[in-house]
Design a protein around this motif. Structure first.
Motif, mmCIF file in Angstrom:
data_model
loop_
_atom_site.group_PDB
_atom_site.id
_atom_site.type_symbol
_atom_site.label_atom_id
_atom_site.label_comp_id
_atom_site.label_asym_id
_atom_site.label_seq_id
_atom_site.Cartn_x
_atom_site.Cartn_y
_atom_site.Cartn_z
ATOM 1 N N SER A 91 39.463 49.036 25.640
ATOM 2 C CA SER A 91 38.900 50.258 25.095
ATOM 3 C C SER A 91 38.878 51.380 26.127
ATOM 4 N N GLY A 92 39.432 51.097 27.322
ATOM 5 C CA GLY A 92 39.513 52.124 28.334
ATOM 6 C C GLY A 92 38.475 52.006 29.423
ATOM 7 N N ALA A 93 37.695 50.937 29.398
ATOM 8 C CA ALA A 93 36.687 50.755 30.437
ATOM 9 C C ALA A 93 37.369 50.547 31.778
ATOM 10 N N PRO A 94 36.764 50.994 32.884
ATOM 11 C CA PRO A 94 37.385 50.816 34.190
ATOM 12 C C PRO A 94 37.483 49.347 34.561
ATOM 13 N N MET A 95 38.434 49.034 35.430
ATOM 14 C CA MET A 95 38.624 47.652 35.848
ATOM 15 C C MET A 95 37.381 47.121 36.553
ATOM 16 N N SER A 96 37.035 45.906 36.234
ATOM 17 C CA SER A 96 35.868 45.271 36.841
ATOM 18 C C SER A 96 36.115 45.000 38.317
ATOM 19 N N ALA A 97 35.037 44.889 39.073
ATOM 20 C CA ALA A 97 35.153 44.498 40.471
ATOM 21 C C ALA A 97 35.475 43.017 40.594
ATOM 22 N N GLU A 98 35.235 42.247 39.543
ATOM 23 C CA GLU A 98 35.559 40.828 39.562
ATOM 24 C C GLU A 98 37.066 40.644 39.421
ATOM 25 N N PRO A 99 37.631 39.601 40.044
ATOM 26 C CA PRO A 99 39.067 39.351 39.871
ATOM 27 C C PRO A 99 39.427 39.205 38.395
ATOM 28 N N GLU A 100 40.549 39.809 38.000
ATOM 29 C CA GLU A 100 40.981 39.772 36.611
ATOM 30 C C GLU A 100 42.442 39.373 36.532
ATOM 31 N N MET A 101 42.818 38.753 35.427
ATOM 32 C CA MET A 101 44.193 38.356 35.238
ATOM 33 C C MET A 101 45.129 39.566 35.352
ATOM 34 N N LEU A 102 46.216 39.385 36.067
ATOM 35 C CA LEU A 102 47.231 40.428 36.197
ATOM 36 C C LEU A 102 48.161 40.334 35.002
ATOM 37 N N VAL A 103 48.228 41.392 34.213
ATOM 38 C CA VAL A 103 49.011 41.367 32.975
ATOM 39 C C VAL A 103 49.951 42.573 32.937
ATOM 40 N N PRO A 104 51.256 42.364 32.741
ATOM 41 C CA PRO A 104 52.187 43.490 32.658
ATOM 42 C C PRO A 104 51.918 44.352 31.418
ATOM 43 N N ASP A 105 52.369 45.588 31.453
ATOM 44 C CA ASP A 105 52.231 46.459 30.292
ATOM 45 C C ASP A 105 52.996 45.914 29.098
ATOM 46 N N ARG A 106 54.159 45.320 29.351
ATOM 47 C CA ARG A 106 54.976 44.730 28.295
ATOM 48 C C ARG A 106 55.184 43.253 28.592
ATOM 49 N N PRO A 107 54.219 42.412 28.217
ATOM 50 C CA PRO A 107 54.321 40.989 28.566
ATOM 51 C C PRO A 107 55.433 40.288 27.806
ATOM 52 N N SER A 108 55.975 39.244 28.414
ATOM 53 C CA SER A 108 56.961 38.387 27.747
ATOM 54 C C SER A 108 56.249 37.505 26.736
ATOM 55 N N ALA A 109 57.034 36.739 25.976
ATOM 56 C CA ALA A 109 56.442 35.818 25.004
ATOM 57 C C ALA A 109 55.498 34.847 25.692
ATOM 58 N N ALA A 110 55.910 34.303 26.831
ATOM 59 C CA ALA A 110 55.056 33.357 27.549
ATOM 60 C C ALA A 110 53.810 34.050 28.094
ATOM 61 N N GLN A 111 53.965 35.282 28.585
ATOM 62 C CA GLN A 111 52.816 35.998 29.154
ATOM 63 C C GLN A 111 51.805 36.404 28.093
ATOM 64 N N ARG A 112 52.235 36.556 26.855
ATOM 65 C CA ARG A 112 51.284 36.852 25.769
ATOM 66 C C ARG A 112 50.366 35.666 25.525
ATOM 67 N N GLU A 113 50.910 34.476 25.624
ATOM 68 C CA GLU A 113 50.129 33.276 25.396
ATOM 69 C C GLU A 113 49.361 32.834 26.635
ATOM 70 N N LEU A 114 49.896 33.177 27.805
ATOM 71 C CA LEU A 114 49.322 32.736 29.075
ATOM 72 C C LEU A 114 49.085 33.964 29.948
ATOM 73 N N PRO A 115 48.016 34.702 29.714
ATOM 74 C CA PRO A 115 47.751 35.913 30.491
ATOM 75 C C PRO A 115 47.719 35.611 31.987
ATOM 76 N N GLY A 116 48.387 36.471 32.749
ATOM 77 C CA GLY A 116 48.448 36.278 34.188
ATOM 78 C C GLY A 116 49.637 35.477 34.668
ATOM 79 N N LEU A 117 50.494 35.039 33.742
ATOM 80 C CA LEU A 117 51.634 34.192 34.106
ATOM 81 C C LEU A 117 52.726 35.001 34.791
ATOM 82 N N PHE A 118 53.220 34.475 35.912
ATOM 83 C CA PHE A 118 54.366 35.066 36.600
ATOM 84 C C PHE A 118 55.239 33.954 37.168
#
Length: 486
Positions: A459-486
């Motif tokens: 909703s546009g809230a600023p990023m938390s200070a807590e570690p968060e999953m790294l997610v690309p702007d355009r995730p692959s099929a696998a990254q949609r199911e597994l947030p943070g996958l690289f």
């Protein structure tokens, strides 16, 4: 959660519950065992010419016929104003997104790429789940897959990546990358998800700081880890079952049956189900989990699927169908985070009417995805169009958890994700809290309503200070199911 069937036209139809939470959709379908039977009419006419305009027309036709929120589709959107299909889709569903109903859940993806992931978890990459630690300007490994290149290079949960380069001579620290390009620069620095892409990573762990060279490769994901995916934790003269399901894919089914058969054989009725990084997947696997948790509930409703009024003939439900491996749980502690979405939320929500105060959500609030998709394929263009088309609910009809499941679970228990301990270790913070609940101890802190997870961030809230999953702007099929996958 995916179900699919082949129509008599050139299109393949699948009903799916959205399963990812990193700025995209997912694949989770709901039904009573087989595919949800829907016949797309009118069907966009396939053409040998996969020009942009034809692909955009296909996407619009699917939205016009199936979109769950037809009153929340933007009028007057000119497809010629957009240089790609996804941007056009995003503009069409912007009104629903503004209402928090469709947070980039409607999208177009590759048929081949997604089918490969859904059947066996096939994908290309390093095989790690990454979280960004903004406070310390580093990447942390939340999970490493045993069959993938990073694990073979000695990278595992808790390892920190402090610099990235294509060679040892051009390493840039995470702080430098973010200062110049934001977190999107980290995704760029890690390179495309193609086999053969090589990066030099400066890592730090208990063994010290060192540089390792890792080459991306295709690998199959083991959905229930042989290291910690299913085990018995014995404490205080009692046995607790622990299950960590990474994703809902077909290859998980036999592993789940084996895990629950062991729980049953050992008389386990108090279990921890760890969904903390699970973005969703196949509905058939979600239904199987319900069946494995449904001993003594044969024929009772596990979940419901509700389409728009014009498609109400497609409404469906899944009823418990327990088998020889099924257990009758006394208490369940589900572990969740903002990466817990769709199929995972479906299982949690569906068990709530039956267990009530005898189940809890531990960790953080879930993503909040009570809607599902159907998927229409345009095979000649390798286009799979996924469109939000139905809502999902439990036996009590509860389906309004757009802000995550924590507000629905009165005795939720806040806990951290402690990367200093392996998954499956009872010393790890969320697992410790879960076992304490099963042992009858009261939670000390509740999960604040919608205070964590992707719902607030989208909703546009600023990023938390807590570690968060790294997610690309355009995730692959696998990254949609597994947030943070690289």
């Amino acid at each position: 959660m995916t179900k699919s069937r082949q129509s008599l036209t050139a299109m393949t139809l699948a009903a799916l519950l959205l399963a990812s939470c990193g700025g995209g959709g997912g694949d989770s379908s709901l039904g009573s065992g087989g595919p949800v039977t829907v016949t797309p009419t009118p069907t966009p006419t396939p053409t040998a010419n996969c020009a942009l305009a034809a692909r955009q027309n296909f996407a619009r036709a699917v939205i016009d016929e199936w979109y769950l929120f037809p009153g929340d589709v933007a009028a007057g959107v000119n497809p010629a104003s957009f240089s790609d299909v996804q941007s056009y889709i995003d503009a069409l569903v912007a009104p629903a997104r503004a209402l928090n109903k469709d947070r980039f859940f409607t999208y177009i993806t590759s048929i081949a790429e997604e089918n490969a992931f859904l059947s066996s978890g096939s994908s290309a990459g390093f095989g790690v789940r990454l979280v960004y630690d903004a406070a310390n300007q580093r990447l942390l490994i939340a999970e490493a897959y045993e069959s993938a290149p990073a694990f073979a290079a000695g990278i595992d949960r808790g390892t920190a990546i402090i610099a990235i380069g294509t060679t040892s001579s051009n390493l840039r620290t995470i702080a430098e990358i973010v200062a110049a390009e934001g977190t999107a620069g980290i995704t760029s620095a890690l390179g495309p998800s193609d086999p053969g892409v090589t990066r030099v990573l400066r890592i730090a762990d208990a063994a010290g700081t060192r540089d390792v060279t890792v080459t991306k490769a295709d690998y199959a994901l083991d959905p229930v880890s042989d290291r910690y995916g299913a085990r018995i934790i014995s404490e205080g003269g009692r046995n607790y079952g622990y299950l960590n399901l990474r994703t809902f894919i077909g290859s998980a089914d036999d592993q789940l049956r084996a895990a629950f058969a062991d729980f049953r054989a050992q008389g386990v009725t108090d279990i921890v189900i760890d969904f903390r990084y699970n973005g969703g997947g196949l509905v058939s696997t979600a239904n199987l989990m319900g069946d494995l948790l449904g001993a003594g509930r044969s024929g009772q409703i596990f979940s419901q699927t509700l389409f728009r009024a014009s498609k109400s003939a497609e409404n469906d439900e899944h009823r418990f169908a327990p088998g020889s491996q099924s257990i009758a749980p006394t208490r369940i502690a589900f572990i969740g985070t903002g990466s817990t979405a769709s199929a995972s939320e479906l299982v949690i929500n569906s068990m709530l009417p039956y267990l009530g105060a005898n189940m809890t959500l531990v960790g953080g609030n879930t993503f909040g995805k009570p809607v599902g998709q159907i998927a229409l394929d345009r095979a000649e263009c390798d286009d799979r169009m996924r469109v939000v088309a139905f809502a999902t609910g439990n036996a009590a009809g509860q389906s309004d958890y757009y802000d995550g499941l924590a507000p629905k679970i009165a005795n939720s228990c806040a806990a951290g994700d402690d990367l200093n301990f392996p998954l499956g270790d009872p010393r790890e913070a969320s697992i410790r809290t879960a076992i304490d609940f099963l042992a009858g101890n009261a939670c000390t802190t509740r999960i604040a309503e919608a205070s964590v997870g992707a719902a607030a961030r989208s909703s546009g809230a600023p990023m938390s200070a807590e570690p968060e999953m790294l997610v690309p702007d355009r995730p692959s099929a696998a990254q949609r199911e597994l947030p943070g996958l690289f």
